[in-house]
Write a protein that holds these residues in place. Structure first.
Motif, mmCIF file in Angstrom:
data_model
loop_
_atom_site.group_PDB
_atom_site.id
_atom_site.type_symbol
_atom_site.label_atom_id
_atom_site.label_comp_id
_atom_site.label_asym_id
_atom_site.label_seq_id
_atom_site.Cartn_x
_atom_site.Cartn_y
_atom_site.Cartn_z
ATOM 1 N N HIS A 95 0.848 -1.197 0.000
ATOM 2 C CA HIS A 95 0.000 0.000 0.000
ATOM 3 C C HIS A 95 0.884 1.247 0.000
ATOM 4 O O HIS A 95 1.190 1.776 -1.058
ATOM 5 C CB HIS A 95 -0.944 -0.043 1.204
ATOM 6 N N PHE A 96 1.366 1.651 1.177
ATOM 7 C CA PHE A 96 2.230 2.838 1.251
ATOM 8 C C PHE A 96 3.584 2.516 1.851
ATOM 9 O O PHE A 96 4.226 3.380 2.443
ATOM 10 C CB PHE A 96 1.559 3.950 2.051
ATOM 11 N N CYS B 63 4.682 0.713 4.403
ATOM 12 C CA CYS B 63 4.958 0.495 5.825
ATOM 13 C C CYS B 63 5.530 -0.915 5.998
ATOM 14 O O CYS B 63 5.434 -1.739 5.095
ATOM 15 C CB CYS B 63 3.676 0.632 6.637
ATOM 16 N N HIS C 99 -2.497 0.971 8.038
ATOM 17 C CA HIS C 99 -3.899 1.161 7.625
ATOM 18 C C HIS C 99 -4.671 -0.148 7.747
ATOM 19 O O HIS C 99 -5.615 -0.385 6.992
ATOM 20 C CB HIS C 99 -3.967 1.692 6.194
ATOM 21 N N GLY D 132 -3.909 -3.383 7.033
ATOM 22 C CA GLY D 132 -3.878 -4.338 5.942
ATOM 23 C C GLY D 132 -3.534 -5.714 6.516
ATOM 24 O O GLY D 132 -2.692 -5.831 7.408
ATOM 25 N N PRO E 102 -4.223 -2.645 0.929
ATOM 26 C CA PRO E 102 -3.119 -3.012 0.025
ATOM 27 C C PRO E 102 -3.660 -3.542 -1.315
ATOM 28 O O PRO E 102 -4.513 -4.434 -1.328
ATOM 29 C CB PRO E 102 -2.358 -4.096 0.785
#
Ligand code: FES
Length: 144
Positions: free
Chosen positions: A87-88, A90, A106, A108, A122
């Protein structure tokens, strides 16, 4: 040197703030459509440690090039993934009580058997890594 009026200055500030706002909005949107990737794969296998020190149900996170790798000893054997969330970006962790890989950023959730997304934002599964045991030592190699 040219003089600018107050209105011209305010118009310039307005345009500048609009551009900053557009970047702040577009950045996450672009990151969603172009998810994080494991960009560097070490050329040599990375030593994780002794298999006897990683009992079933436990995990270990090791440095794998510039990124961490997550190794989990599941009831079906050893599994290894890039610990970088798709996703971002992490860093994901193993939750032994839940039996899933979790991204705390978040919420996931990933399947430890294949890295597939169970739930959350994700967009793609975790990148699977080759794992093998040589002489009782666990090694993580390239991507699957
Ligand atoms: Fe992992 Fe958002 S960074 S769920």
């Amino acid at each position: 040197m040219t003089n600018i009026t107050r209105q011209q200055f305010l118009a310039l500030v307005k345009r500048l703030l609009s551009a900053v706002g557009a970047v702040a909005i577009l950045g996450p949107v672009l990151a969603y459509f172009f998810p994080a990737r494991l960009e560097e794969i070490p050329s040599e296998p990375v030593l994780v440690g002794a298999k006897d020190d990683l009992p079933v149900g436990q995990s270990k996170t090791v440095r794998f090039g510039r990124y961490p790798a997550l190794i989990i000893h599941t009831p079906d054997g050893l599994r290894a993934y890039s610990a970088v969330c798709t996703h971002f970006a992490c860093i994901v962790k193993w939750d032994p009580a839940l039996g899933q890989i979790v991204c705390p950023c978040h919420e996931g959730y990933f399947n430890p058997a294949d890295g597939a997304v169970i739930s959350g934002p994700p967009p793609e599964p975790l990148t699977g890594l080759a794992v093998e045991v040589v002489g009782g030592q666990i090694y993580v190699g390239g991507t699957l």
